[in-house]
Design an enzyme around this catalytic site. Structure first.
Site, short mmCIF file in Angstrom:
data_model
loop_
_atom_site.label_atom_id
_atom_site.label_comp_id
_atom_site.label_asym_id
_atom_site.label_seq_id
_atom_site.Cartn_x
_atom_site.Cartn_y
_atom_site.Cartn_z
N ILE A 6 1.40 -5.00 16.48
CA ILE A 6 2.32 -3.88 16.64
C ILE A 6 2.28 -2.91 15.47
O ILE A 6 3.00 -1.93 15.46
CB ILE A 6 3.78 -4.35 16.86
CG1 ILE A 6 4.19 -5.33 15.76
CG2 ILE A 6 3.94 -4.99 18.23
CD1 ILE A 6 5.64 -5.73 15.83
N GLN A 25 -0.31 -1.39 11.93
CA GLN A 25 -1.51 -1.48 11.10
C GLN A 25 -1.43 -0.37 10.08
O GLN A 25 -1.09 0.76 10.41
CB GLN A 25 -2.76 -1.31 11.99
CG GLN A 25 -4.02 -0.93 11.26
CD GLN A 25 -4.76 -2.15 10.76
OE1 GLN A 25 -5.18 -2.98 11.56
NE2 GLN A 25 -4.92 -2.26 9.46
N GLY A 26 -1.69 -0.69 8.88
CA GLY A 26 -1.65 0.36 7.86
C GLY A 26 -2.30 -0.13 6.60
O GLY A 26 -2.99 -1.15 6.60
N THR A 27 -2.06 0.59 5.53
CA THR A 27 -2.62 0.17 4.26
C THR A 27 -2.05 -1.18 3.84
O THR A 27 -2.67 -1.94 3.11
CB THR A 27 -2.27 1.19 3.16
OG1 THR A 27 -0.90 1.50 3.28
CG2 THR A 27 -3.10 2.43 3.30
N GLY A 82 -1.51 -3.73 5.72
CA GLY A 82 -2.03 -4.87 6.44
C GLY A 82 -1.67 -4.79 7.91
O GLY A 82 -1.51 -3.70 8.45
N LYS A 104 4.19 -10.21 9.25
CA LYS A 104 3.43 -9.26 8.45
C LYS A 104 2.54 -10.04 7.48
O LYS A 104 3.02 -10.85 6.71
CB LYS A 104 4.39 -8.35 7.69
CG LYS A 104 3.73 -7.33 6.80
CD LYS A 104 4.77 -6.40 6.23
CE LYS A 104 4.19 -5.56 5.10
NZ LYS A 104 5.17 -4.65 4.53
N CYS A 137 12.33 -6.34 15.94
CA CYS A 137 13.05 -5.16 16.43
C CYS A 137 12.19 -4.52 17.51
O CYS A 137 10.98 -4.38 17.35
CB CYS A 137 13.29 -4.16 15.30
SG CYS A 137 14.29 -4.83 13.98
N ASP A 168 9.22 4.70 0.79
CA ASP A 168 8.33 4.99 1.92
C ASP A 168 9.15 5.30 3.16
O ASP A 168 8.95 4.71 4.22
CB ASP A 168 7.37 3.83 2.17
CG ASP A 168 6.17 4.26 3.01
OD1 ASP A 168 5.99 5.48 3.19
OD2 ASP A 168 5.44 3.39 3.50
N ASP A 178 9.78 -2.17 5.95
CA ASP A 178 8.62 -1.98 5.09
C ASP A 178 9.00 -1.64 3.65
O ASP A 178 8.99 -0.49 3.24
CB ASP A 178 7.67 -0.91 5.65
CG ASP A 178 6.33 -0.95 4.92
OD1 ASP A 178 6.20 -1.76 3.97
OD2 ASP A 178 5.43 -0.20 5.30
#
Lengths: 403, 284
Positions: free
Chosen positions: A51, A53-55, A57, A75, A133, A176, A194
């Site tokens: 669900i 994806q980013g820097t 992980g 995560k 969530c 962020d 995050d």
């Protein structure tokens, strides 16, 4: 873990190779079989879908194998520099999440690990396990079928500010803030998520200004002080992001989509007026103030340009207070929560009814249309941006693109 | 697991014969040691300047007390903040609360807790500095450590130990240190115990010493941070016997104005625990 004895062994007594090989094999077997008393295996969860994806992980939706109704978000902790041991960023994130316990902050349930095997070179992977969530705000906003009434928008913003008020009073900066990091459960509770870039902050120590990194916050939500190289910043950086997200509730896509720091500053100046020492007294002392090209002679037109979307004078006024160039004059979470916007009709109202119509999760990651849209609009040069879209906007409620 | 540990031990035993002899020779000398120490201590109370403590031969001892002293020595050499060193000591005690004392090497775990604490408190020590400092504290006369196999092994073992510690701590690196309360209490108390000759300062300094020394004992985990802070101050007051006209213990002890949930029994237990720390020094 025989090699833990390393420091004790006297220097330079080379042991026969055979012995070493035996030791290595024994160690591997030991590592494979070792049961950590307090750290459960990730295999107790069953991954359902990716669900995010980013820097940072990857994030997965998963469910407990024993209790299928219990879903979580997992995560992965990136071990990019394993030679330095446990990553300091993950350490911070875990500490901060353990400290923060609030309805509007995502809660960390546990941390689990994969077993060490020869396939991962005897290094376990760790997963942070969060409550699940159903939606994130970016996903919801990109779904044209999801419609927010004014009361519902107020409810979202109020919860977001409540969360920010809580983390700031615990001396944590989120760093962020963006729509994709604002999660909403199916019952309508908003959760800030995050904390991978978050950190504790303090007032200046011994008169020495803080020296935090200014390479934080996603560009489109990055406040002007960070773009100008400030390293002694504080909670106002999150409130700028909150303002951007609030505007996005009506515009439906990020309001300032620059593709470089320079362009982002230009976009900010076009909306909030030129950056000058008159409106922002201490701006001259910032590192990049003289190095970057700042647009001159721009008037502040936050209300003027957002009015066609927002159509609520109170809402416009609050946005005007949040999107302030000078961080010292920007509203903090407390004064924002006391703003009349939240205390006039229509009052903030329950989100669960509206969300009950959503049978599927809305995540930015799972909404490719919005992603493409971002790219195309971000590519447009800054000069074509102003006010073309605004004239048509009063008639229909929602827009694919703005600015 | 136990079997495994034994095997591991036998492997290292053969290696450390020379080291064992060292231990023996040290034990012989030990008889004279307490005398020396007690003498030194009585001196240090009168003189303004403390004589330098003898350098500890860490490899000759194996106790958690000595390992925490090792943490303090290395932490100070690395220039870490007090609170960072104290956290490292806490991680060390927490770790050994859950783990059999003989399974892991004390000093590797101690070094790793120091590394972890430095990360937690945002003043990350460079791993190479840490290894050099720890290595030369253990082997005081050794030649500089070359960037060879040994170095990489130490590095590996510290990183592995750190991972292990994280898991044993259940990833919980938070600890409520008594320091914040201590400072607050001292600031409140200063006018009450004010003395013209600066005796109050000496007392409070001693209380702070007690606090740091208490980190050598695993009992630090047993008491609430507020209670430890009070116990240190009360102990120092008792040791120096400073009078205060304002305070009458019969009517109400001073600390009840600062903490609500501290009864006399708990306080005395905590003070006894602090005093017991100094016995640990001799029983290694």
């Amino acid at each position: 873990m025989t090699n833990l004895n390393g420091v004790l062994t006297p220097p330079s007594t080379p042991s026969p190779n055979l012995l070493q090989m035996n030791m290595a094999r024994e160690r591997e077997k030991y590592l494979e079989e070792y049961n950590f008393p307090f750290c459960e295996a990730a295999t107790k969860f069953e991954k359902l879908a990716k669900i995010g994806q980013g820097t940072f992980g990857e994030v997965f939706k998963a469910r407990d194998k024993k209790n299928h109704k219990f879903t979580v978000a997992m995560k992965k902790i990136l071990m990019e520099n394993e030679k330095e041991g446990f990553p300091i960023t993950a350490l911070r994130e875990i500490r901060i999440l353990q400290l923060l316990k609030h309805d509007n902050v995502v809660s960390l349930l546990e941390i689990c690990q994969t077993r060490a095997t020869q396939f991962n070179r005897y290094r376990s992977t760790f997963y942070l396990v969060f409550e699940f969530c159903e939606h994130d705000l970016a996903g919801l906003l990109s779904n044209t079928k999801v419609k927010f009434s004014l009361g519902e928008i107020k409810q979202v913003i109020q919860q977001m500010l409540n969360g920010l008020y809580y983390i700031h009073s615990n001396k944590i900066l989120h760093r962020d803030m963006k729509a994709a990091n604002v999660l909403i459960t199916k019952t309508g509770t908003l959760k800030l998520a995050d904390f991978g870039l978050a950190r504790a902050f303090s007032a200046q120590k011994n008169g020495q200004p803080n020296r935090y990194t200014n390479r934080v916050v996603t560009l489109w939500y990055r406040p002007p002080e960070l773009l100008l190289g400030d390293r002694n910043y504080g909670p106002p950086v999150d409130l700028w992001g909150a303002g951007c997200i609030m505007a996005e509730m009506w515009t439906r896509s990020p309001i300032m989509q620059g593709n470089s720091e320079q362009q982002q500053l230009t976009l900010i100046s076009q909306l909030c007026g030129s950056i000058t020492p008159e409106v922002w007294p201490k701006v001259e002392s910032l590192d990049l103030y003289n190095q970057l090209e700042l647009v001159k002679g721009q008037k502040r037109k936050v209300k003027e340009r957002l009015k066609p979307y927002v159509r609520d004078p109170m809402g416009c006024d609050l946005l005007d207070k949040l999107l302030v160039l000078d961080p010292a004059k920007r509203f903090d979470a407390d004064s924002a929560l006391n703003h009349d916007f939240f205390w006039t009709d229509p009052m903030p109202c329950d989100l669960s009814k509206m969300l009950s119509q959503q049978t599927q999760s809305n995540f930015e990651y799972l909404a490719p249309r919005r992603l493409n849209n971002h790219q195309s609009s971000a590519m447009r040069p800054a000069s074509t941006v102003p006010s073309q879209g605004t004239s048509t906007s009063t008639t229909s409620g929602f827009h694919e693109r703005v600015f | 697991m136990g079997k495994k540990a034994q095997k591991m031990k036998s492997v290292t035993k053969s290696k450390t014969k020379a080291h064992k002899q060292k231990v023996k020779s040290h034990k012989k000398n030990k008889i004279s040691k307490p005398k020396y120490r007690t003498k030194q201590r009585s001196e240090s109370q009168d003189k303004y300047k403390k004589p330098e403590a003898p350098l500890t031969d860490y490899l000759a001892h194996k106790s958690n007390y000595i390992a925490v002293r090792f943490i303090f020595e290395c932490g100070i050499k690395l220039g870490l903040k007090h609170i960072t060193i104290c956290s490292a000591a806490v991680y060390f005690h927490k770790f050994y609360k859950h783990v059999d004392a003989n399974t892991y090497d004390n000093y590797s775990i101690a070094s790793a807790t120091l590394y972890l604490a430095s990360k937690v408190h945002d003043e990350t020590a460079r791993l190479r500095d840490l290894i050099n400092v720890c290595y030369h504290t253990l082997h005081r006369d050794a030649a500089p450590l070359r960037l060879a196999e040994d170095y990489w092994n130490f590095r590996d073992s510290i990183v592995h130990a750190e991972m292990l510690i994280m898991r044993i701590l259940q990833f919980d690196t938070t600890f409520d240190h008594p320091h914040n309360y201590f400072l607050h209490y001292i600031q409140t108390l200063r006018p009450v115990f004010y003395s013209k000759h600066g005796k109050d300062i000496i007392v409070f300094k001693k209380a702070y010493d007690f606090l740091h020394d208490f980190y050598h004992s695993s009992d630090i985990l047993q008491y609430k941070a507020q209670h430890i802070a009070i116990a240190c101050i009360e102990l120092a007051i008792k040791v120096y016997g400073i009078p205060s006209q304002i305070i009458d213990y019969e009517i109400q002890p001073w600390y009840q104005a600062l903490v609500e949930d501290l009864d006399k029994d708990t306080l005395w237990k905590a003070m006894a625990a602090i005093m017991d720390t100094y016995d640990l020094e001799l029983t290694d």
